[in-house]
Design an enzyme around this catalytic site. Structure first.
Site, PDB file in Angstrom:
ATOM      1  N   ARG A   1      22.105 -36.705 -11.398  1.00 15.34           N
ATOM      2  CA  ARG A   1      21.382 -37.931 -11.044  1.00 15.34           C
ATOM      3  C   ARG A   1      21.627 -39.069 -12.037  1.00 15.34           C
ATOM      4  O   ARG A   1      21.649 -38.856 -13.249  1.00 15.34           O
ATOM      5  CB  ARG A   1      19.869 -37.666 -11.038  1.00 15.34           C
ATOM      6  CG  ARG A   1      19.411 -36.750  -9.946  1.00 15.34           C
ATOM      7  CD  ARG A   1      17.936 -36.898  -9.675  1.00 15.34           C
ATOM      8  NE  ARG A   1      17.105 -36.408 -10.770  1.00 15.34           N
ATOM      9  CZ  ARG A   1      15.928 -35.802 -10.587  1.00 15.34           C
ATOM     10  NH1 ARG A   1      15.471 -35.615  -9.359  1.00 15.34           N
ATOM     11  NH2 ARG A   1      15.225 -35.398 -11.599  1.00 15.34           N
TER      12      ARG A   1
ATOM     13  N   ARG B   1      -2.901 -19.527 -12.355  1.00 18.02           N
ATOM     14  CA  ARG B   1      -1.955 -18.781 -13.190  1.00 18.02           C
ATOM     15  C   ARG B   1      -2.284 -17.304 -13.249  1.00 18.02           C
ATOM     16  O   ARG B   1      -1.473 -16.511 -13.682  1.00 18.02           O
ATOM     17  CB  ARG B   1      -1.983 -19.300 -14.634  1.00 18.02           C
ATOM     18  CG  ARG B   1      -1.870 -20.788 -14.758  1.00 18.02           C
ATOM     19  CD  ARG B   1      -0.452 -21.185 -15.072  1.00 18.02           C
ATOM     20  NE  ARG B   1      -0.255 -22.583 -14.807  1.00 18.02           N
ATOM     21  CZ  ARG B   1      -0.148 -23.513 -15.750  1.00 18.02           C
ATOM     22  NH1 ARG B   1      -0.208 -23.171 -17.003  1.00 18.02           N
ATOM     23  NH2 ARG B   1       0.047 -24.759 -15.428  1.00 18.02           N
TER      24      ARG B   1
ATOM     25  N   LYS C   1       7.807 -30.947  -4.411  1.00 17.90           N
ATOM     26  CA  LYS C   1       6.413 -30.617  -4.115  1.00 17.90           C
ATOM     27  C   LYS C   1       5.530 -31.876  -4.025  1.00 17.90           C
ATOM     28  O   LYS C   1       4.728 -32.021  -3.113  1.00 17.90           O
ATOM     29  CB  LYS C   1       5.900 -29.695  -5.225  1.00 17.90           C
ATOM     30  CG  LYS C   1       4.750 -28.844  -4.843  1.00 17.90           C
ATOM     31  CD  LYS C   1       4.425 -27.876  -5.974  1.00 17.90           C
ATOM     32  CE  LYS C   1       4.174 -28.637  -7.265  1.00 17.90           C
ATOM     33  NZ  LYS C   1       3.546 -27.806  -8.307  1.00 17.90           N
TER      34      LYS C   1
ATOM     35  N   ARG D   1      18.186 -39.969 -16.917  1.00 13.44           N
ATOM     36  CA  ARG D   1      16.961 -39.588 -17.604  1.00 13.44           C
ATOM     37  C   ARG D   1      17.257 -38.438 -18.562  1.00 13.44           C
ATOM     38  O   ARG D   1      17.971 -37.508 -18.202  1.00 13.44           O
ATOM     39  CB  ARG D   1      15.901 -39.148 -16.582  1.00 13.44           C
ATOM     40  CG  ARG D   1      15.572 -40.250 -15.601  1.00 13.44           C
ATOM     41  CD  ARG D   1      14.169 -40.133 -15.053  1.00 13.44           C
ATOM     42  NE  ARG D   1      13.753 -38.748 -14.831  1.00 13.44           N
ATOM     43  CZ  ARG D   1      13.158 -38.333 -13.721  1.00 13.44           C
ATOM     44  NH1 ARG D   1      12.951 -39.160 -12.729  1.00 13.44           N
ATOM     45  NH2 ARG D   1      12.762 -37.094 -13.600  1.00 13.44           N
TER      46      ARG D   1
ATOM     47  N   ARG E   1      12.354 -25.015 -17.181  1.00 10.30           N
ATOM     48  CA  ARG E   1      11.255 -25.246 -16.243  1.00 10.30           C
ATOM     49  C   ARG E   1      11.203 -24.194 -15.156  1.00 10.30           C
ATOM     50  O   ARG E   1      10.139 -23.782 -14.716  1.00 10.30           O
ATOM     51  CB  ARG E   1      11.397 -26.620 -15.606  1.00 10.30           C
ATOM     52  CG  ARG E   1      11.016 -27.716 -16.571  1.00 10.30           C
ATOM     53  CD  ARG E   1      11.007 -29.006 -15.810  1.00 10.30           C
ATOM     54  NE  ARG E   1      10.779 -30.137 -16.673  1.00 10.30           N
ATOM     55  CZ  ARG E   1      11.215 -31.365 -16.409  1.00 10.30           C
ATOM     56  NH1 ARG E   1      11.908 -31.579 -15.315  1.00 10.30           N
ATOM     57  NH2 ARG E   1      10.951 -32.341 -17.225  1.00 10.30           N
TER      58      ARG E   1
END
Ligand SMILES: [Zn+2]
Length: 221
Positions: free
Chosen positions: A128, A89, A15, A162, A173
């Site tokens: 990753r 929201r 995004k 990470r 998430r």
């Protein structure tokens, strides 16, 4: 005439990259609530002072303050339209945004949702890594170094990951994203404004699909 859109998508859907491109290529302006609150605080405008007081008390900034801030930004922005991120929201917030825009002869033209396949996203994110020395990006299955364990760019032998790039974080998430958008997507669906774009495609293809949505005749006015 300005083109105003809402851009939605779970973390990892790209995004931010797409919003930045829309700013650079189409002269749109991203109105991110987080950024607006921060800059209002620093600028010390009347709204900013209230934001500071509320945040210093550790409270959530009310819808009324957020609306006032968005109104200020809509009056100032010189771009070709606004990109709203996923701060909405609740349905009352969506209705408040509608009024803010209407007062200025504007409206939400499109709600673009970047759709991802959750399992594929998990694979994409958990695989990753990057070279510890030069930062070159790699991926376990999609883009591994030509020589196993050696960076293509600098020959480094150490790679780092990470801590957030793990399955649990990604799934949490995604769940949060669904929960957040569940109340507002039906609101815009009912108005026929939701366009879904496959966020798993390569970045350029996603960009092209978004462009084709934006180049379509606007929904109203
Ligand atoms: Zn390297």
């Amino acid at each position: 005439m300005k083109l105003d859109i809402i851009l939605l998508g779970p973390p990892g859907a790209g995004k931010g990259t797409q919003a930045k491109r829309l700013e650079e290529r189409r002269g749109m302006v991203q109105l991110s609530t987080g950024d607006m609150l921060r800059s209002a605080r620093e600028a010390g405008t009347p709204v900013g002072l209230r934001v500071r007081a509320v945040m210093d008390r550790g409270e959530l900034v009310s819808d009324a303050i957020v609306s006032a801030l968005i109104g200020e930004h809509l009056d100032q922005e010189q771009g070709s339209g606004a990109i709203f991120d996923g701060y909405l929201r609740t349905q009352p917030q969506a209705e408040a945004l509608e009024i803010l825009l209407e007062e200025r002869g504007r409206n939400i033209d499109h709600v673009i949702e970047l759709v991802v396949d959750e399992d594929a996203l998990v694979t994409r994110i958990t695989g990753r890594s990057s070279c510890a020395k030069c930062g070159a990006p790699y991926h376990d299955t999609l883009h591994s170094p030509k020589v196993d364990g050696t960076c293509d760019v600098c020959g480094g032998k150490e790679f780092k990951r990470r801590p957030d790039d793990n399955e649990q974080t990604v799934r949490t998430r995604m769940a949060e994203y669904r929960e957040k958008t569940a109340p507002i997507l039906p609101f815009y669906e009912a108005k026929g404004l939701v366009r879904r774009v496959d966020g798993m495609l390569p970045v350029q293809e996603v960009s092209a699909l978004i462009d084709s949505v934006l180049d379509r005749a606007p929904a109203s006015s």
